[in-house]
Design an enzyme around this catalytic site. Structure first.
Site, PDB file in Angstrom:
ATOM      1  N   ALA A  60       0.673  -1.043   0.101  1.00 59.02           N
ATOM      2  CA  ALA A  60       0.161  -0.222   0.252  1.00 59.02           C
ATOM      3  C   ALA A  60       1.055   1.315   0.026  1.00 59.02           C
ATOM      4  O   ALA A  60       1.660   1.544   1.117  1.00 59.02           O
ATOM      5  CB  ALA A  60      -0.684   0.246   1.553  1.00 59.02           C
ATOM      6  N   VAL A  86       4.478  -1.143   3.833  1.00 55.59           N
ATOM      7  CA  VAL A  86       4.496   0.361   3.518  1.00 55.59           C
ATOM      8  C   VAL A  86       5.121   0.338   1.811  1.00 55.59           C
ATOM      9  O   VAL A  86       6.677   0.225   2.267  1.00 55.59           O
ATOM     10  CB  VAL A  86       5.028   1.117   4.569  1.00 55.59           C
ATOM     11  CG1 VAL A  86       4.131   2.538   4.225  1.00 55.59           C
ATOM     12  CG2 VAL A  86       3.368   0.703   5.775  1.00 55.59           C
ATOM     13  N   LYS A  87       4.743   1.352   1.068  1.00 54.84           N
ATOM     14  CA  LYS A  87       5.367   1.427  -0.326  1.00 54.84           C
ATOM     15  C   LYS A  87       5.475   2.459  -0.084  1.00 54.84           C
ATOM     16  O   LYS A  87       4.882   3.532   0.187  1.00 54.84           O
ATOM     17  CB  LYS A  87       4.291   1.362  -1.356  1.00 54.84           C
ATOM     18  CG  LYS A  87       5.155   1.018  -2.649  1.00 54.84           C
ATOM     19  CD  LYS A  87       3.879  -0.032  -3.484  1.00 54.84           C
ATOM     20  CE  LYS A  87       4.629   0.051  -4.933  1.00 54.84           C
ATOM     21  NZ  LYS A  87       3.837  -0.219  -6.702  1.00 54.84           N
ATOM     22  N   ILE A  88       7.093   2.729  -0.040  1.00 53.98           N
ATOM     23  CA  ILE A  88       7.297   4.678  -0.302  1.00 53.98           C
ATOM     24  C   ILE A  88       8.565   5.027  -1.524  1.00 53.98           C
ATOM     25  O   ILE A  88       9.162   3.422  -2.096  1.00 53.98           O
ATOM     26  CB  ILE A  88       8.199   4.502   1.657  1.00 53.98           C
ATOM     27  CG1 ILE A  88       9.256   3.175   1.735  1.00 53.98           C
ATOM     28  CG2 ILE A  88       7.523   4.409   2.406  1.00 53.98           C
ATOM     29  CD1 ILE A  88       9.899   3.164   2.689  1.00 53.98           C
TER      30      ILE A  88
END
Length: 218
Positions: A60, A86-88
């Site tokens: 996400a 968590v996609k950063i």
């Protein structure tokens, strides 16, 4: 190699899950918009809906580009479901955020990676996944598969546990070649995954089996 599907379409995710080979999902704001998912609450709910379909990790993506914003959004996303990663983005603040989340035991996927140096920094920061975009490199006449090979070599040299997630996969040969060179994960459209099923000799052989059976059993 793990198979992830890159989409926000629930029907396609269900189809891939029912095939029995799906290990996770990646998505992003563009894919959400493509499905008409807008508004923060609707987007968050959609992530939970995806988690309820699949058994594996669901990436996400944060919208913020500054460190503080990434932390705030990332912690909110991580609280949604235990499967959330968590996609950063691969930026200076993104690397700092990857280190922060790693220290907190929150999984991360560092995205928009286009060089070995970027992949090395992501691994040093403790990213769970690093996403080199091989299709987009191919689009500018650069061999995306060579990047996967180089990252694999460096990660193996130093025992990095970060998984190489081959992203922007476009077709079946991307998948096959990524498997040959040791990508840990691929993510791509449903068509690329189901394309692996197809071979004309399988179709003709099955048709012959059926024809031969019908000849002797009518």
């Amino acid at each position: 190699m793990k198979f992830f599907i890159d989409t926000a379409n629930l029907d396609q995710i269900k189809e891939a899950q029912e095939l029995g080979v799906l290990d996770g999902v990646t998505t992003n704001p563009s894919l959400m918009a493509k499905e008409g998912i807008t508004g923060r609450n609707n987007i968050l709910k959609h992530y939970v809906d995806i988690c309820n379909i699949v058994d594996g990790d669901v990436s996400a993506e944060v919208i913020a580009t500054d460190f503080e914003g990434m932390i705030k959004e990332g912690e909110e996303l991580a609280e949604l479901h235990e499967q959330i990663v968590v996609k950063i983005p691969m930026t200076k603040d993104g690397v700092k955020a990857a280190k922060y989340f790693s220290d907190k035991g929150i999984k991360t996927n560092v995205t928009l990676v286009f060089s070995v140096g970027q992949a090395l920094l992501a691994a040093k920061a403790g990213a769970s996944y690093v996403s080199p975009f091989i299709g987009r490199l191919d689009d500018i006449s650069t061999d995306g598969l060579t990047l996967i090979e180089d990252i694999r070599l460096i990660y193996d040299n130093y025992g990095f546990e970060t998984e190489i997630l081959a992203a922007s996969v476009r077709h079946t040969m991307h998948i096959v070649n990524c498997a040959k060179i040791g990508a840990d994960v691929m993510t791509g459209p449903l068509s690329a995954i189901t394309g692996l099923l197809k071979h004309p000799l399988t179709d003709s052989g099955l048709a012959q089996f059926i024809a031969d059976y019908e000849k002797g059993n009518k």
